[in-house]
Design a protein around this motif. Structure first.
Motif, PDB file in Angstrom:
ATOM      1  N   MET A 120       0.824  -1.200   0.000  1.00  0.00           N
ATOM      2  CA  MET A 120       0.000   0.000   0.000  1.00  0.00           C
ATOM      3  C   MET A 120       0.865   1.260   0.000  1.00  0.00           C
ATOM      4  SD  MET A 120      -3.001  -1.441   0.163  1.00  0.00           S
ATOM      5  CE  MET A 120      -4.179  -0.175   0.617  1.00  0.00           C
ATOM      6  N   GLY A 164      -8.340   2.255  -3.696  1.00  0.00           N
ATOM      7  CA  GLY A 164      -7.960   2.792  -2.407  1.00  0.00           C
ATOM      8  C   GLY A 164      -9.042   3.687  -1.839  1.00  0.00           C
ATOM      9  N   GLU A 177      -4.958   6.192   0.821  1.00  0.00           N
ATOM     10  CA  GLU A 177      -4.275   4.911   0.850  1.00  0.00           C
ATOM     11  C   GLU A 177      -4.611   4.191  -0.448  1.00  0.00           C
ATOM     12  OE1 GLU A 177      -3.141   1.849   4.348  1.00  0.00           O
ATOM     13  OE2 GLU A 177      -5.243   2.444   4.267  1.00  0.00           O
ATOM     14  N   ILE A 178      -3.580   3.822  -1.210  1.00  0.00           N
ATOM     15  CA  ILE A 178      -3.750   3.216  -2.529  1.00  0.00           C
ATOM     16  C   ILE A 178      -3.095   1.841  -2.536  1.00  0.00           C
ATOM     17  CG2 ILE A 178      -3.255   3.438  -5.008  1.00  0.00           C
ATOM     18  CD1 ILE A 178      -5.154   5.615  -3.931  1.00  0.00           C
ATOM     19  N   ASP A 179      -3.809   0.844  -3.063  1.00  0.00           N
ATOM     20  CA  ASP A 179      -3.280  -0.510  -3.196  1.00  0.00           C
ATOM     21  C   ASP A 179      -2.323  -0.530  -4.387  1.00  0.00           C
ATOM     22  OD1 ASP A 179      -2.868  -3.249  -3.909  1.00  0.00           O
ATOM     23  OD2 ASP A 179      -4.701  -3.791  -2.831  1.00  0.00           O
TER      24      ASP A 179
END
Length: 174
Positions: A72, A135, A158-160
């Motif tokens: 992440m 995210g 928050e980004i995968d």
């Protein structure tokens, strides 16, 4: 203990059997609470700053009994002068720039119910491309914000990165 001081409950998740410290026995399912602790420690050093980290978070167990682990990107901004909306829009612009610059696509943002207690109950959004959630983006829950700095504006995303890496870049058109 730092999370409890900020009013953030540790979400039920994978626990380590041999943890050497009871404060770190649960594997994190979000990177943002760790960043909020860092904001709290460093808030007196500058009127505005940001923290980012690429690390791992775990969302329980997968079908094979192993940890459902995801790489992440966590991004958190604090600003003592700008209104909360401006800080949120700055975080949104960072996310949009990331997607546009690397994948040549503009994500959409869809309102969501805050799944975690530190997220704002109304101003929380999923980040989507082609109906796939990559995210979240949000401002801080007012109760948590009050424990860090009542007057500061705090927003985060928050980004995968695993999903982001799998997203095929779009053709550039003029």
């Amino acid at each position: 203990d730092e999370l409890k001081e900020l009013g953030i409950e540790v979400e039920p998740n994978i626990k380590l059997a041999n943890a050497t410290n009871p404060n770190i026995e649960t594997i994190r399912n979000s990177m943002i609470p760790t960043q909020l602790c860092q904001l709290n420690v460093n808030k007196g050093y500058a009127p505005e700053f940001g923290i980012f980290e690429i690390g791992r978070a775990v969302n329980g167990l997968s079908a094979d009994g192993m940890c459902d682990e995801h790489k992440m990107l966590g991004l958190t901004l604090l600003d003592k002068a700008l209104p909360e909306e401006d800080v949120f829009l700055t975080v949104r612009d960072v996310v949009v720039t990331l997607f546009r610059t690397i994948k040549h696509v503009t994500p959409s943002f869809v309102t969501k119910a805050a799944p975690l207690d530190f997220m704002h109950p109304i101003n929380s959004f999923d980040v989507l491309v082609d109906d796939v959630v990559y995210g979240t983006i949000s401002v801080l829950h007012p109760a948590v914000k009050a424990k860090i700095d009542r007057k500061a504006s705090i927003a985060f995303a928050e980004i995968d990165m695993g999903l982001f890496a799998e997203l095929a870049p779009r053709a550039i058109t003029y």
